[in-house]
Write a protein that holds these residues in place. Structure first.
Motif, PDB file in Angstrom:
ATOM      1  N   GLY A 231       0.991  -1.377  -0.194  1.00 52.14           N
ATOM      2  CA  GLY A 231       0.182   0.141  -0.015  1.00 52.14           C
ATOM      3  C   GLY A 231       0.804   1.417   0.138  1.00 52.14           C
ATOM      4  O   GLY A 231       0.361   2.457  -0.451  1.00 52.14           O
ATOM      5  N   ILE A 232       2.100   0.912  -0.052  1.00 51.02           N
ATOM      6  CA  ILE A 232       3.004   2.221   0.275  1.00 51.02           C
ATOM      7  C   ILE A 232       3.561   3.082  -1.491  1.00 51.02           C
ATOM      8  O   ILE A 232       3.369   2.462  -1.776  1.00 51.02           O
ATOM      9  CB  ILE A 232       4.701   1.536   0.922  1.00 51.02           C
ATOM     10  N   GLN A 233       2.820   3.939  -1.209  1.00 49.81           N
ATOM     11  CA  GLN A 233       2.475   4.796  -2.583  1.00 49.81           C
ATOM     12  C   GLN A 233       4.858   5.149  -2.824  1.00 49.81           C
ATOM     13  O   GLN A 233       5.475   5.954  -2.167  1.00 49.81           O
ATOM     14  CB  GLN A 233       1.866   6.247  -2.767  1.00 49.81           C
ATOM     15  N   PRO A 234       5.355   4.896  -4.009  1.00 51.16           N
ATOM     16  CA  PRO A 234       6.605   5.312  -4.168  1.00 51.16           C
ATOM     17  C   PRO A 234       6.615   6.533  -4.319  1.00 51.16           C
ATOM     18  O   PRO A 234       5.843   6.902  -5.404  1.00 51.16           O
ATOM     19  CB  PRO A 234       7.329   3.809  -5.097  1.00 51.16           C
TER      20      PRO A 234
END
Length: 129
Positions: free
Chosen positions: A98-101
């Motif tokens: 779920g982490i946006q790069p």
């Protein structure tokens, strides 16, 4: 001709290394399932190559910021077919999905003009000397 053949062979070897399941044998007789297996392996291979290229670009940026001189010859010997950092049989976590790069920055502060002037046959990743 040799440079192009070496690139294709490097890709195929990398793809086989990634698609290690069932020793690369496609056990299904259904042509649609066979095609899916080949396309999924090609997709995986291209995704890992892209990830490796991003990592290489980031390292080159860091070295340039530290004052290192990076030449075209240095870059010509770098291959995106790296396997040492891949743990095929390890444990993988999905909590980071779920982490946006950060946005990808394609700019490298390296002058590639001499390579363009030499033509496509002179450019190759991971070529043997």
């Amino acid at each position: 001709m040799t440079a192009a053949t070496n690139k294709v062979e490097a890709f195929n070897g990398f793809s086989q290394w990634l698609g290690f399941g069932n020793r690369g044998v496609i056990a299904d007789n259904d042509p649609v399932e066979q095609e899916k297996a080949m396309k999924f392996n090609a997709l995986l291979t291209n995704a890992v190559i892209f990830h490796n290229a991003l990592d290489i670009a980031e390292i080159v940026r860091q070295l340039l910021e530290e004052g290192w001189e990076i030449t075209l010859e240095d870059l010509a010997h770098i291959s995106p077919h790296l396997t040492e950092h891949i743990n095929r049989f390890g444990e993988y976590s999905t909590h980071e999905l779920g982490i946006q790069p950060d946005a990808y920055d394609p700019k490298l502060d390296v002058d590639f003009t001499p390579l363009r002037d030499q033509g496509p046959a002179a450019v190759g990743f991971g070529q043997a000397a």
